[in-house]
Design an enzyme around this catalytic site. Structure first.
Site, PDB file in Angstrom:
ATOM      1  N   ASP A 105       0.855  -1.176   0.000  1.00 50.54           N
ATOM      2  CA  ASP A 105       0.000   0.000   0.000  1.00 50.54           C
ATOM      3  C   ASP A 105       0.896   1.233   0.000  1.00 50.54           C
ATOM      4  OD1 ASP A 105      -2.397   1.593   0.371  1.00 50.54           O
ATOM      5  OD2 ASP A 105      -3.260  -0.173   1.339  1.00 50.54           O
ATOM      6  N   ASP A 214      -2.993   4.692  -2.527  1.00 53.52           N
ATOM      7  CA  ASP A 214      -4.067   5.301  -1.754  1.00 53.52           C
ATOM      8  C   ASP A 214      -4.437   6.686  -2.300  1.00 53.52           C
ATOM      9  OD1 ASP A 214      -5.515   4.851   0.920  1.00 53.52           O
ATOM     10  OD2 ASP A 214      -4.705   6.861   1.220  1.00 53.52           O
ATOM     11  N   GLU A 273      -6.159   3.969  -6.258  1.00 57.52           N
ATOM     12  CA  GLU A 273      -7.458   4.176  -5.620  1.00 57.52           C
ATOM     13  C   GLU A 273      -7.901   5.595  -5.942  1.00 57.52           C
ATOM     14  OE1 GLU A 273      -9.671   4.164  -1.281  1.00 57.52           O
ATOM     15  OE2 GLU A 273      -7.835   5.294  -1.640  1.00 57.52           O
ATOM     16  N   HIS A 346     -11.389  -2.744   3.070  1.00 60.19           N
ATOM     17  CA  HIS A 346     -11.340  -2.384   4.488  1.00 60.19           C
ATOM     18  C   HIS A 346     -12.117  -1.111   4.808  1.00 60.19           C
ATOM     19  CE1 HIS A 346      -8.446   0.073   2.485  1.00 60.19           C
ATOM     20  NE2 HIS A 346      -8.292   0.821   3.556  1.00 60.19           N
ATOM     21  N   ASP A 347     -12.655  -0.447   3.792  1.00 55.76           N
ATOM     22  CA  ASP A 347     -13.429   0.779   3.999  1.00 55.76           C
ATOM     23  C   ASP A 347     -14.928   0.561   3.810  1.00 55.76           C
ATOM     24  OD1 ASP A 347     -11.077   2.294   4.334  1.00 55.76           O
ATOM     25  OD2 ASP A 347     -10.947   2.738   2.182  1.00 55.76           O
TER      26      ASP A 347
HETATM   27  O1  TEU Z   1      -9.627   5.728   1.426  1.00 61.10           O
HETATM   28  C1  TEU Z   1     -10.061   6.808   0.713  1.00 61.10           C
HETATM   29  C2  TEU Z   1     -11.512   6.983   0.530  1.00 61.10           C
HETATM   30  O2  TEU Z   1     -11.909   7.828  -0.221  1.00 61.10           O
HETATM   31  C3  TEU Z   1     -12.494   6.206   1.263  1.00 61.10           C
HETATM   32  O3  TEU Z   1     -12.753   4.924   1.007  1.00 61.10           O
HETATM   33  C4  TEU Z   1     -12.608   6.608   2.685  1.00 61.10           C
HETATM   34  O4  TEU Z   1     -12.091   5.693   3.585  1.00 61.10           O
HETATM   35  C5  TEU Z   1     -14.048   6.756   3.004  1.00 61.10           C
HETATM   36  O5  TEU Z   1     -14.734   7.139   1.893  1.00 61.10           O
HETATM   37  C6  TEU Z   1     -14.233   7.795   4.032  1.00 61.10           C
HETATM   38  O6  TEU Z   1     -15.597   8.091   4.040  1.00 61.10           O
HETATM   39  C7  TEU Z   1      -8.266   5.539   1.610  1.00 61.10           C
HETATM   40  C8  TEU Z   1      -8.032   4.331   2.486  1.00 61.10           C
HETATM   41  O7  TEU Z   1      -8.524   3.188   1.842  1.00 61.10           O
HETATM   42  C9  TEU Z   1      -8.675   4.573   3.819  1.00 61.10           C
HETATM   43  O8  TEU Z   1      -8.605   3.456   4.659  1.00 61.10           O
HETATM   44  C10 TEU Z   1      -7.988   5.749   4.442  1.00 61.10           C
HETATM   45  O9  TEU Z   1      -8.637   6.091   5.637  1.00 61.10           O
HETATM   46  C11 TEU Z   1      -7.967   6.955   3.516  1.00 61.10           C
HETATM   47  O10 TEU Z   1      -7.636   6.647   2.179  1.00 61.10           O
HETATM   48  C12 TEU Z   1      -6.923   7.934   3.987  1.00 61.10           C
HETATM   49  O11 TEU Z   1      -5.646   7.393   3.798  1.00 61.10           O
END
Ligand code: TEU
Ligand code: CA
Length: 580
Positions: A105, A214, A273, A346-347
């Site tokens: 990541d 990310d 992402e 994970h989100d």
């Molecule tokens: O996530 C970015 C993102 O836009 C989302 O999925 C976010 O977690 C969610 O929409 C918030 O409402 C990435 C990572 O996957 C996430 O775990 C991190 O928290 C985020 O970036 C910051 O690094």
């Protein structure tokens, strides 16, 4: 990537399946309640049996863990919580020994506020050496610094509150699109870019096989950082038009490709992402001729069940919306671009609870249906840990059961706005990221075999029934269905090469499509009943008596031109089709 490449479908990763590991919740080897690298090593044979090609490891770098490691304080080490660099090298070796690859990541839109770059930037003050590595701005003119409204612009952060934090010592604010402990790097500074590139090369030299990047489409911010339209609920402005796919994003990704990936001797995988990315933008990002990234994660299909109030405003998914969205992405990326296929990470909440039916009667069947539909699309499928077991959302009783900063901040701010506790919890139970972060369910013992200590977040009590050990032993399990789908990716070229054609787009319960591989003269038909009632469908001509490639229920009779699908039944048929 060779110059003479015909298209993305000819890349090594076009028939690969990626498995995402969230290390904190995967396997704990030393009983401190937190998953670690040694824990991953001990479970590699499980992943090899599932048959996945690539492992993506969520962040394992040193971090204060304000956002579970997505706030990195040192890019070139391992957090002691997870192990050491030596453990990492052993993991990488063990992954390669089993014929799999490992993708790291890469979180470089922001660092932790405890990263040495940021402390130097902050403490050096305006004019300091590293000041320009981050985004510092003076307070809004005429406003009292440090008071609400004095922020340099009106942007809200993804994790509630303003996207700016005031530094009293220097009298300026720094930008953070996420938590205040995640300051955004200034990508317009060439030194920042060169330093990140060097760090990436260091990991490649160590042997890693690529990066999941990310929020990589947020790194280029519009000059002047203009205000955004004000969102009624929060009172903050939506600045996304000024940082989603900003003015220099393609330049930065092409430069990264040149500086880090071009001419690399081993096959690599890069996935960006990209919240808010459009189909047209994604086609540009993933067009191999442009040499930016191999594929992107887009967010459209995981926002369809969200109301105007934002991500915790839950509304039921309309299947026609899901089909329209995924169908548009299939068509839009076409022959030029490439899709990442995911329902879970994970989100996101657990997909069987979200788009399927996690009641005992249909849990396994609907989980298999969702997997079948997703894996039969064109693109590279991603499996998130526990998805292959149909792990479901957790029964969070009160706010004390949650750990995620996004959920905790949302709860705090909504309470302050006067929203009722139960209403807030309802949103969090449906959408909270902790649903995906409860420990991996290995067996039926206490704490599901995840830890011999006390887990950092409670194990889902349903692990007594839902666990890897039971599913490995049952050839009919969700696990073995995923294993068969992954095997199909490797053995049936139509999954990779076939074009995509949606059938019955307006049907509210049927998800049906074909994949036609013209070169090999093979066509697949996917039929999925998204609901708990029987469904009778009329098939296009020529599918009678065709072979069943995979299904989530045993067939009762050969396929006829009009057939009845049982509740949550999914089946895939295969036939020869040369002419058109
Ligand atoms: O996530 C970015 C993102 O836009 C989302 O999925 C976010 O977690 C969610 O929409 C918030 O409402 C990435 C990572 O996957 C996430 O775990 C991190 O928290 C985020 O970036 C910051 O690094
Ligand atoms: Ca541990």
């Amino acid at each position: 990537m060779p110059e003479n490449l015909a298209g993305p479908a000819d890349s090594w990763w076009s028939n690969a399946v990626v498995y995402q590991i969230y290390p904190r919740s995967f396997a704990d080897s030393n009983a401190d309640g937190i998953g670690d690298l040694q824990g991953v090593i001990e479970r590699l044979d499980y992943l090899a049996e599932l048959g996945v090609d690539v492992l993506w490891l969520s962040p394992v770098y040193p971090s204060p863990h304000d956002d579970n490691g997505y706030d990195i304080s040192d890019y070139q080490d391992i957090d002691p919580l997870f192990g050491t660099l030596a453990d990492f090298d052993r993991l990488l070796h063990a992954v390669h020994e089993r014929g799999m690859k490992l993708v790291m990541d890469l979180v470089v839109n922001h660092t932790s506020d405890e990263h040495a770059w940021f402390t130097a930037s902050r403490d050096g003050g305006p004019g300091g050496d590293k000041r320009d590595w981050y985004v510092w701005r003076p307070p809004r003119e005429g406003m009292e610094p440090g008071t609400p409204g004095a922020e340099p612009n009106n942007w809200g952060s993804f994790f509630s509150g303003p996207a700016w934090t005031y530094d009293e010592a220097s009298g300026e604010y720094y930008l953070h699109l996420f938590s205040r402990k995640q300051p955004d790097l200034n990508w317009d500074n060439p030194e920042v870019r060169q330093t990140v590139h060097a760090m990436m090369r260091w990991w490649l030299e160590r042997g890693v096989d690529g990066f999941r990047m990310d929020v990589i489409n947020l790194i280029s911010k519009a000059p002047g950082l203009p205000d955004g339209p004000v969102h009624e609920g929060s009172g903050y402005g939506d600045g996304s038009a000024h940082y989603i796919c900003g003015p220099r994003i393609h330049e930065y990704l092409a430069e990264m490709h040149r500086e880090v990936f071009d001419g690399h001797p081993r096959p690599l995988l890069t996935v960006g992402e990209m919240p808010g990315v459009t189909v047209e933008q994604a086609r540009r990002f993933t067009d191999p001729a442009r040499r930016e990234v191999d594929m992107v994660f887009q967010f459209e299909h995981v926002g369809l069940d969200q109301g105007p109030g934002g991500k915790f405003d839950v509304r039921p998914l309309k299947l026609t919306d899901l089909k329209a969205s995924l169908g548009r992405w299939q068509a839009g990326l076409g022959e030029t671009g490439w899709n990442s296929l995911y329902f879970s990470n994970h989100d996101q909440p657990r997909v069987v609870s979200r788009f399927g039916d996690d009641s005992p009667a249909y849990r396994d069947r609907s989980a298999k249906l969702l997997a079948t539909v997703l894996h039969l699309h064109r693109g590279t499928p991603y499996v998130y840990q526990g998805e292959e077991l149909a792990m479901a959302n957790a029964p969070f009783a009160s706010i004390g059961d949650f750990r995620d900063i996004e959920s905790l901040n949302h709860h705090r701010d909504q309470l302050a706005l006067g929203t009722g506790e139960e209403q807030i919890l309802d949103g969090l139970r449906h959408r909270g990221r902790d649903n995906a972060r409860t420990p991996m369910q290995w067996d039926a013992t206490e704490h599901a075999g995840f830890t011999a200590g006390t887990p950092w977040i409670a194990v889902n009590p349903d692990h007594r029934r839902v666990n890897a050990k039971a599913q490995l032993a049952d050839p009919d399990s969700v696990f073995h269905h995923y294993r068969r789908l992954i095997e199909l990716r490797h053995t049936e070229p139509a999954l990779t090469h076939g074009d995509f054609h949606m059938l019955h787009p307006d049907h509210e319960q049927l998800y049906a499509f074909t994949r036609h591989d013209r070169e090999r003269g093979v066509e697949l038909l996917v039929l999925a009943n998204f609901g708990g009632t029987d469904l009778t469908v009329d098939l296009p001509d020529g599918w009678e008596d065709s072979d069943t490639l995979i299904a989530n229920l045993p067939a009762t009779s050969p396929l006829t031109s009009r057939c009845t699908l049982r509740p949550w039944e999914a089946r895939v048929h295969r036939r020869s089709r040369t002419a058109d």
